[in-house]
Design a protein around this motif. Structure first.
Motif, PDB file in Angstrom:
ATOM      1  N   ASN A  94       0.809  -1.220   0.000  1.00 50.35           N
ATOM      2  CA  ASN A  94       0.000   0.000   0.000  1.00 50.35           C
ATOM      3  C   ASN A  94       0.841   1.268   0.000  1.00 50.35           C
ATOM      4  N   SER A  95       2.083   1.171   0.437  1.00 50.86           N
ATOM      5  CA  SER A  95       2.956   2.346   0.419  1.00 50.86           C
ATOM      6  C   SER A  95       3.460   2.640  -0.989  1.00 50.86           C
ATOM      7  N   ASN A  96       3.174   1.732  -1.924  1.00 47.84           N
ATOM      8  CA  ASN A  96       3.590   1.857  -3.323  1.00 47.84           C
ATOM      9  C   ASN A  96       5.108   2.066  -3.417  1.00 47.84           C
ATOM     10  N   PRO A  97       5.866   1.011  -3.064  1.00 48.11           N
ATOM     11  CA  PRO A  97       7.323   1.136  -3.059  1.00 48.11           C
ATOM     12  C   PRO A  97       7.898   1.336  -4.450  1.00 48.11           C
ATOM     13  N   GLY A  98       9.099   1.921  -4.498  1.00 48.60           N
ATOM     14  CA  GLY A  98       9.796   2.118  -5.765  1.00 48.60           C
ATOM     15  C   GLY A  98      10.163   0.792  -6.404  1.00 48.60           C
ATOM     16  N   GLU A  99      10.588   0.860  -7.656  1.00 49.04           N
ATOM     17  CA  GLU A  99      10.868  -0.360  -8.410  1.00 49.04           C
ATOM     18  C   GLU A  99      12.116  -1.094  -7.939  1.00 49.04           C
ATOM     19  N   ASN A 100      13.073  -0.387  -7.390  1.00 43.40           N
ATOM     20  CA  ASN A 100      14.359  -0.999  -7.074  1.00 43.40           C
ATOM     21  C   ASN A 100      14.591  -1.186  -5.567  1.00 43.40           C
ATOM     22  N   VAL A 101      13.540  -1.447  -4.798  1.00 39.72           N
ATOM     23  CA  VAL A 101      13.730  -1.647  -3.365  1.00 39.72           C
ATOM     24  C   VAL A 101      14.407  -2.996  -3.110  1.00 39.72           C
ATOM     25  N   THR A 102      15.271  -3.034  -2.105  1.00 37.72           N
ATOM     26  CA  THR A 102      16.007  -4.253  -1.795  1.00 37.72           C
ATOM     27  C   THR A 102      15.856  -4.687  -0.345  1.00 37.72           C
ATOM     28  N   LYS A 103      15.478  -3.744   0.518  1.00 36.51           N
ATOM     29  CA  LYS A 103      15.404  -4.103   1.936  1.00 36.51           C
ATOM     30  C   LYS A 103      14.487  -3.172   2.700  1.00 36.51           C
ATOM     31  N   VAL A 104      14.163  -3.598   3.903  1.00 41.73           N
ATOM     32  CA  VAL A 104      13.405  -2.790   4.851  1.00 41.73           C
ATOM     33  C   VAL A 104      14.278  -2.645   6.089  1.00 41.73           C
ATOM     34  N   VAL A 105      14.454  -1.409   6.530  1.00 38.06           N
ATOM     35  CA  VAL A 105      15.261  -1.143   7.718  1.00 38.06           C
ATOM     36  C   VAL A 105      14.309  -0.879   8.881  1.00 38.06           C
ATOM     37  N   CYS A 106      14.517  -1.607   9.971  1.00 34.06           N
ATOM     38  CA  CYS A 106      13.729  -1.410  11.193  1.00 34.06           C
ATOM     39  C   CYS A 106      14.512  -0.472  12.101  1.00 34.06           C
ATOM     40  N   TYR A 107      13.879   0.607  12.532  1.00 30.77           N
ATOM     41  CA  TYR A 107      14.502   1.568  13.438  1.00 30.77           C
ATOM     42  C   TYR A 107      13.973   1.365  14.850  1.00 30.77           C
ATOM     43  N   PHE A 108      14.893   1.504  15.817  1.00 29.27           N
ATOM     44  CA  PHE A 108      14.546   1.351  17.223  1.00 29.27           C
ATOM     45  C   PHE A 108      14.758   2.664  17.948  1.00 29.27           C
ATOM     46  N   GLU A 109      14.159   2.789  19.113  1.00 26.84           N
ATOM     47  CA  GLU A 109      14.229   4.033  19.887  1.00 26.84           C
ATOM     48  C   GLU A 109      15.660   4.420  20.236  1.00 26.84           C
ATOM     49  N   ASP A 110      16.527   3.446  20.475  1.00 35.58           N
ATOM     50  CA  ASP A 110      17.910   3.742  20.863  1.00 35.58           C
ATOM     51  C   ASP A 110      18.798   4.087  19.677  1.00 35.58           C
ATOM     52  N   GLY A 111      18.242   4.136  18.470  1.00 39.20           N
ATOM     53  CA  GLY A 111      19.000   4.505  17.283  1.00 39.20           C
ATOM     54  C   GLY A 111      19.550   3.329  16.504  1.00 39.20           C
ATOM     55  N   ASN A 112      19.501   2.138  17.050  1.00 38.05           N
ATOM     56  CA  ASN A 112      19.970   0.953  16.343  1.00 38.05           C
ATOM     57  C   ASN A 112      19.011   0.601  15.210  1.00 38.05           C
ATOM     58  N   THR A 113      19.510  -0.200  14.280  1.00 36.90           N
ATOM     59  CA  THR A 113      18.684  -0.634  13.153  1.00 36.90           C
ATOM     60  C   THR A 113      18.911  -2.124  12.879  1.00 36.90           C
ATOM     61  N   VAL A 114      17.948  -2.718  12.209  1.00 35.13           N
ATOM     62  CA  VAL A 114      18.059  -4.088  11.696  1.00 35.13           C
ATOM     63  C   VAL A 114      17.566  -4.053  10.264  1.00 35.13           C
ATOM     64  N   GLU A 115      18.319  -4.692   9.362  1.00 37.37           N
ATOM     65  CA  GLU A 115      17.932  -4.737   7.958  1.00 37.37           C
ATOM     66  C   GLU A 115      17.311  -6.092   7.634  1.00 37.37           C
ATOM     67  N   ILE A 116      16.206  -6.053   6.896  1.00 38.73           N
ATOM     68  CA  ILE A 116      15.503  -7.260   6.459  1.00 38.73           C
ATOM     69  C   ILE A 116      15.385  -7.171   4.944  1.00 38.73           C
ATOM     70  N   SER A 117      15.688  -8.246   4.257  1.00 39.05           N
ATOM     71  CA  SER A 117      15.581  -8.214   2.796  1.00 39.05           C
ATOM     72  C   SER A 117      14.122  -7.966   2.400  1.00 39.05           C
ATOM     73  N   TRP A 118      13.931  -7.402   1.228  1.00 42.39           N
ATOM     74  CA  TRP A 118      12.586  -7.086   0.748  1.00 42.39           C
ATOM     75  C   TRP A 118      11.730  -8.348   0.661  1.00 42.39           C
ATOM     76  N   GLU A 119      12.303  -9.425   0.176  1.00 45.94           N
ATOM     77  CA  GLU A 119      11.565 -10.676   0.040  1.00 45.94           C
ATOM     78  C   GLU A 119      11.125 -11.200   1.405  1.00 45.94           C
ATOM     79  N   GLU A 120      12.022 -11.135   2.393  1.00 48.65           N
ATOM     80  CA  GLU A 120      11.691 -11.588   3.751  1.00 48.65           C
ATOM     81  C   GLU A 120      10.627 -10.690   4.383  1.00 48.65           C
ATOM     82  N   ALA A 121      10.718  -9.390   4.135  1.00 53.32           N
ATOM     83  CA  ALA A 121       9.738  -8.458   4.701  1.00 53.32           C
ATOM     84  C   ALA A 121       8.341  -8.742   4.144  1.00 53.32           C
ATOM     85  N   LEU A 122       8.258  -9.050   2.847  1.00 57.53           N
ATOM     86  CA  LEU A 122       6.957  -9.351   2.240  1.00 57.53           C
ATOM     87  C   LEU A 122       6.327 -10.605   2.828  1.00 57.53           C
ATOM     88  N   LYS A 123       7.146 -11.530   3.301  1.00 52.54           N
ATOM     89  CA  LYS A 123       6.638 -12.755   3.918  1.00 52.54           C
ATOM     90  C   LYS A 123       6.457 -12.590   5.424  1.00 52.54           C
TER      91      LYS A 123
END
Length: 164
Positions: A94-123
């Motif tokens: 629904n966010s209508n992502p761009g054509e070349n997306v590769t990952k989703v980055v999760c942001y946390f309150e303490d400033g840390n991040t975790v990267e998830i591949s686009w395919e894994e995020a969709l599942k």
């Protein structure tokens, strides 16, 4: 703690997720149901099994005469207990992502991040309720991989998602 989560980044529409209303969403499932290996994903088959159970019950017990108490309220109360999740894919799409997306980055309150591949995020699955109540501690959602490999230790404390 914020009760909403933003989806931003390489998207046409930045969206805001409010897990507090997902308990009323038809796409929700009990967490266990996401990891069951069966053919009951077919809606027609599920409907037929439910009708068959009702038919068998009425044959064995007879028709139930209404007592004046709302059976719907009972079913509603019964249905919301337990641990609930919702697929992440509809929100990402629904966010209508761009054509070349590769990952989703999760942001946390303490400033840390975790990267998830686009395919894994969709599942992925957003776990939003424990024992029928919204997640307060390290919430409002936990992220589970679609195959359930992090079910015992989900990604917690997510404050935003960025599509990259």
């Amino acid at each position: 703690m914020s009760e909403i989560i933003q989806v931003k980044g390489n998207v046409q529409y930045q969206i805001t997720l409010d897990p507090g209303v997902w308990i009323f969403d038809d796409r929700k499932k009990r967490i266990d149901q996401f990891f069951e290996k069966n053919e009951e994903d077919d809606e027609l088959l599920t409907y037929q099994k439910q009708v068959g159970k009702q038919w068998d019950r009425e044959l064995q017990e007879g028709a139930v005469i209404p007592t004046g108490k709302s059976e719907k309220a009972f079913i509603y109360k019964k249905d919301i207990s337990g641990d609930w999740g919702i697929p992440f894919a509809p929100f990402l799409n629904n966010s209508n992502p761009g054509e070349n997306v590769t990952k989703v980055v999760c942001y946390f309150e303490d400033g840390n991040t975790v990267e998830i591949s686009w395919e894994e995020a969709l599942k992925g699955i957003l776990w939003f309720a424990v024992d029928g109540k919204p997640i307060r501690e390290n919430g409002p959602v936990y992220f589970l991989y679609g195959d359930g490999r992090n079910r015992m230790s989900p990604i917690k404390g997510i404050k935003a998602f960025e599509i990259v």
